[in-house]
Scaffold this active site. Sequence first.
Site, PDB file in Angstrom:
ATOM      1  N   GLY A  65       2.436   1.628   2.158  1.00  0.00           N
ATOM      2  CA  GLY A  65       2.951   3.078   1.608  1.00  0.00           C
ATOM      3  C   GLY A  65       3.040   4.297   2.135  1.00  0.00           C
TER       4      GLY A  65
ATOM      5  N   GLU B 141      -0.881  -3.028   4.787  1.00  0.00           N
ATOM      6  CA  GLU B 141       0.626  -3.754   4.756  1.00  0.00           C
ATOM      7  C   GLU B 141       1.565  -2.597   4.791  1.00  0.00           C
ATOM      8  OE1 GLU B 141       0.395  -5.389   0.912  1.00  0.00           O
ATOM      9  OE2 GLU B 141      -0.890  -7.074   1.411  1.00  0.00           O
ATOM     10  N   PRO B 142       1.742  -1.934   6.121  1.00  0.00           N
ATOM     11  CA  PRO B 142       2.538  -0.849   6.258  1.00  0.00           C
ATOM     12  C   PRO B 142       4.039  -1.724   6.517  1.00  0.00           C
ATOM     13  CG  PRO B 142       1.326  -1.164   8.423  1.00  0.00           C
ATOM     14  CD  PRO B 142       0.625  -2.039   7.395  1.00  0.00           C
ATOM     15  N   GLY B 143       5.039  -1.079   5.894  1.00  0.00           N
ATOM     16  CA  GLY B 143       6.434  -1.490   6.065  1.00  0.00           C
ATOM     17  C   GLY B 143       7.048  -0.619   6.523  1.00  0.00           C
ATOM     18  N   ARG B 144       7.800   0.529   5.796  1.00  0.00           N
ATOM     19  CA  ARG B 144       8.426   1.749   6.312  1.00  0.00           C
ATOM     20  C   ARG B 144       7.801   2.390   7.624  1.00  0.00           C
ATOM     21  NH1 ARG B 144      11.320   4.236   2.505  1.00  0.00           N
ATOM     22  NH2 ARG B 144       9.860   3.424   0.692  1.00  0.00           N
TER      23      ARG B 144
ATOM     24  N   ARG C 239      19.583   2.979  -0.640  1.00  0.00           N
ATOM     25  CA  ARG C 239      18.623   4.008  -1.052  1.00  0.00           C
ATOM     26  C   ARG C 239      19.000   5.267  -1.603  1.00  0.00           C
ATOM     27  NH1 ARG C 239      15.222   5.971   1.811  1.00  0.00           N
ATOM     28  NH2 ARG C 239      13.531   5.860   0.452  1.00  0.00           N
TER      29      ARG C 239
ATOM     30  N   TYR D  86      17.599   5.411  -5.239  1.00  0.00           N
ATOM     31  CA  TYR D  86      16.397   6.294  -5.472  1.00  0.00           C
ATOM     32  C   TYR D  86      16.673   7.936  -5.043  1.00  0.00           C
ATOM     33  CZ  TYR D  86      14.447   1.738  -3.823  1.00  0.00           C
ATOM     34  OH  TYR D  86      14.410   0.595  -3.795  1.00  0.00           O
TER      35      TYR D  86
ATOM     36  N   CYS E 276      33.618   0.699  -4.983  1.00  0.00           N
ATOM     37  CA  CYS E 276      34.524   1.224  -5.977  1.00  0.00           C
ATOM     38  C   CYS E 276      33.473   1.623  -7.280  1.00  0.00           C
ATOM     39  CB  CYS E 276      35.415   0.161  -6.710  1.00  0.00           C
ATOM     40  SG  CYS E 276      34.638  -1.049  -7.525  1.00  0.00           S
ATOM     41  N   GLU E 277      32.695   2.638  -6.735  1.00  0.00           N
ATOM     42  CA  GLU E 277      31.801   3.271  -7.962  1.00  0.00           C
ATOM     43  C   GLU E 277      31.343   4.789  -7.467  1.00  0.00           C
ATOM     44  OE1 GLU E 277      28.296   1.509  -9.465  1.00  0.00           O
ATOM     45  OE2 GLU E 277      28.685  -0.512  -8.967  1.00  0.00           O
TER      46      GLU E 277
HETATM   47  N1  LLP Z   1       2.579  -4.334   0.333  1.00  0.00           N
HETATM   48  C1  LLP Z   1       3.105  -4.640  -0.909  1.00  0.00           C
HETATM   49  C2  LLP Z   1       2.407  -5.326  -1.630  1.00  0.00           C
HETATM   50  C3  LLP Z   1       4.368  -4.064  -1.134  1.00  0.00           C
HETATM   51  O1  LLP Z   1       5.246  -4.155  -2.322  1.00  0.00           O
HETATM   52  C4  LLP Z   1       5.190  -2.881  -0.377  1.00  0.00           C
HETATM   53  C5  LLP Z   1       6.414  -2.362  -0.845  1.00  0.00           C
HETATM   54  C6  LLP Z   1       4.755  -2.595   0.996  1.00  0.00           C
HETATM   55  C7  LLP Z   1       3.387  -3.350   1.094  1.00  0.00           C
HETATM   56  C8  LLP Z   1       5.098  -2.017   1.857  1.00  0.00           C
HETATM   57  O2  LLP Z   1       5.359  -0.498   1.325  1.00  0.00           O
HETATM   58  P1  LLP Z   1       5.514   0.443   2.636  1.00  0.00           P
HETATM   59  O3  LLP Z   1       4.673   0.796   3.526  1.00  0.00           O
HETATM   60  O4  LLP Z   1       6.653  -0.004   3.178  1.00  0.00           O
HETATM   61  O5  LLP Z   1       5.786   1.741   1.849  1.00  0.00           O
HETATM   62  N2  LLP Z   1      13.110  -0.299  -1.582  1.00  0.00           N
HETATM   63  C9  LLP Z   1      12.145   0.882  -1.452  1.00  0.00           C
HETATM   64  C10 LLP Z   1      10.770   0.434  -1.134  1.00  0.00           C
HETATM   65  C11 LLP Z   1      10.173  -0.641  -2.243  1.00  0.00           C
HETATM   66  C12 LLP Z   1       8.716  -0.963  -1.524  1.00  0.00           C
HETATM   67  C13 LLP Z   1       8.202  -1.898  -2.056  1.00  0.00           C
HETATM   68  N3  LLP Z   1       7.007  -2.363  -1.954  1.00  0.00           N
HETATM   69  C14 LLP Z   1      12.561   2.046  -0.753  1.00  0.00           C
HETATM   70  O6  LLP Z   1      13.905   1.812  -0.081  1.00  0.00           O
HETATM   71  O7  LLP Z   1      12.105   3.167  -0.592  1.00  0.00           O
END
Ligand code: LLP
Length: 428
Positions: A243, A285-288, A323, A327, A354-355
């Site tokens: 997050g 669990e970092p993603g972004r 995105r 959002y 086409c939107e």
């Molecule tokens: N763990 C779980 C259980 C999650 O559902 C998520 C993201 C993450 C970790 C990773 O979160 P992060 O570190 O990336 O914030 N599509 C949206 C973001 C959706 C996130 C969904 N879950 C966007 O483009 O902003």
Amino acid sequence: MKLPPCLSILSGHLCIGGQDCVEIASRYGTPLYVTDGDRIIGNYSAYERALHSHYSRIRVLYAAKANGNLAILRLLKEAGAGADVFSSGELSLALRAGMAPRDLLFNGNSKSPADLTLAIRNGVKISVDSLDELELIESLAAEEGNEVEIAFRVNPAIEVPTHPKIATGLRTSKFGIPHEQIKGAYEVALSREHVRPIGIHCHIGSQILDVDPFEKEAEVMVRIAGSLVDLGVPLDFIDLGGGLGIPYRHATDPAPTPEDYANRVMPVFLRGMKEVGIQPALWVEPGRYLVGDSTVLLTRVNSVKEAHRRFVNVDAGFNLLIRPMMYDAYHEVVLANRALDPSQIMCTIAGPICESGDILAYDRPLPIVRAGDLIGVLDTGAYGFAMSSQYNARPRCAEVLVRGGSITVMRRAETIQDIIVPMEARKW
Ligand code: LLP
């Protein structure tokens, strides 16, 4: 404009990982996602180091949904990451990338029997989202003759300052078991033969630029951990999810670092665990944060139109980067082939879909843009390609990886044949 560390401007051209985006675009075509692998490794190391400096039992699970490219999963695996996976597809990608089953957690509020069976057969831990799901896992594990290690996903009822669609720990959210019911869920799990509760899991939301809510989350989780230990649950890990956000608006967004995160979360966690008298691993669990600022989406200008606004029509739209549309997300844009041109005129970057909502960026000051120019959309490594579609029957574009001076295609562009063939009534 302040650029992310992997970008620079040389002779007026935008560069990524030291490579000229104008040359990359002419060699590989547009639209094109270009990722700097070294930046991802740097982000991962910073995240891991920040937590590790407080506590040795840290595990970083990369949220594969942010960017599921196999090359990126492999890079992160080499760096030491496991993965948070949310589908059979993500699970298979993580295994294919060489990640060990013990370094994976299968998350999700609605897993199918097939998803669960795949996890059970591979010995992957499961984050359980409801008691109904627990019973399904119990019966599938019994059929497989296996025991499954599980955590429950907690809904901590915490407000977070982010877009409502990506706040996941609100009381009203679809995710997790309400925190006041969580003890009861573990009691049920303890009485089942084929599941072994060994962890707890939470994730409060995404693109969070304030570390306060993470501290609150840690407090809730520590309290729950105490009550679970009283119950006799052998807690081996506490997973706080991901997050941490990134500063998409380079000039004005706050930019919390993994140290800021760790300095707030770790004291709560360590104090709490000392009181409870256990030393579980801490999972995140970092993603972004790991991949977001590593990537630029290169898109070619097809035409420019003076109308209600000055529309710059480009070859990538919400089919490739949803995105902004989904959002109202902000991404910086750069005129990649004349980045230092001093003239500035307000432009709206419009995609080919086409939107009317297919706008990548509204009213941005850019040099005079002409057909054939190249635009770079920044910070598109997370939830960019991963959320792309074939809407309007547009093939998805290629992705290339820049690393240590070399460039490789990490996903070829789809062709129109890739769209047509799966629909043909043929026996395969
Ligand atoms: N763990 C779980 C259980 C999650 O559902 C998520 C993201 C993450 C970790 C990773 O979160 P992060 O570190 O990336 O914030 N599509 C949206 C973001 C959706 C996130 C969904 N879950 C966007 O483009 O902003």
